[in-house]
Design an enzyme around this catalytic site. Sequence first.
Site, PDB file in Angstrom:
ATOM      1  N   TYR A  70      12.710   2.668 -29.738  1.00 41.01           N
ATOM      2  CA  TYR A  70      11.375   2.958 -29.143  1.00 41.01           C
ATOM      3  C   TYR A  70      10.265   2.704 -30.232  1.00 41.01           C
ATOM      4  CZ  TYR A  70      14.518   5.085 -25.712  1.00 41.01           C
ATOM      5  OH  TYR A  70      15.557   5.203 -24.852  1.00 41.01           O
ATOM      6  N   ARG A  71      10.507   2.019 -31.203  1.00 39.07           N
ATOM      7  CA  ARG A  71       9.639   1.821 -32.423  1.00 39.07           C
ATOM      8  C   ARG A  71       9.402   3.121 -33.189  1.00 39.07           C
ATOM      9  NH1 ARG A  71       8.538  -3.199 -32.495  1.00 39.07           N
ATOM     10  NH2 ARG A  71       6.780  -2.884 -33.722  1.00 39.07           N
ATOM     11  N   LEU A  72      10.248   4.202 -32.938  1.00 41.25           N
ATOM     12  CA  LEU A  72       9.790   5.272 -33.752  1.00 41.25           C
ATOM     13  C   LEU A  72      10.825   5.217 -34.970  1.00 41.25           C
ATOM     14  CD1 LEU A  72      10.734   7.950 -30.848  1.00 41.25           C
ATOM     15  CD2 LEU A  72       8.494   6.752 -31.563  1.00 41.25           C
TER      16      LEU A  72
END
Length: 198
Positions: free
Chosen positions: A174-176
């Site tokens: 989740y692009r974290l």
Amino acid sequence: MDNAPFSMPFDLAQEWLAEAEASEVNDPTAMALATVNPDGRPSLRMVLLKGCDENGFVFYTNFESRKGEELLSNPNASLLFHWKSLRRQIRVEGKVEVVSNEEADAYFASRPRVSRIGAWASKQSRPMEGRFEFEAEIARYTAKFGAGDIPRPDFWSGFRLVPDYFEFWRDRKYRLHERKTFELEDNSAGWKTHQIYP
């Protein structure tokens, strides 16, 4: 913010490089090298890492190439390693210095014979009329050196990027993503470290 031992980012870089060499199919030591010309125009290309320790990151080139000329006129540069199979990257920034003649000679002697001839034959980054012109130069230097020793050209050597900044990036869902920086302040014996937002 923490203060890390001087060796820490180099140790981590070597650990990630070793993992890349076990997983990347092609050129695990490939890195993007960014330079800047005297007018401030940036330039970027891929080069191969040939040495990594606490003194810095070493690569070799023709001093008369675009990157060679830019590094000799402006010694600030940055590197980027990106390993798709590991979903990781390392950014490195710092100043470059020319490696010693002894170090350059030793690396040049370790290269395949054809590569050593190629270093003499290539007018790197400069225009040529066609591939035949390069092949003619290869033939000329092959005949010149025969079966004898091939010395390192004066215009061919190595640069060492001496880091003052590292960023280690690791992919997360989740692009974290995870990002950790190491910044050398005032040539201290340690690094200021930060976790930074993705």
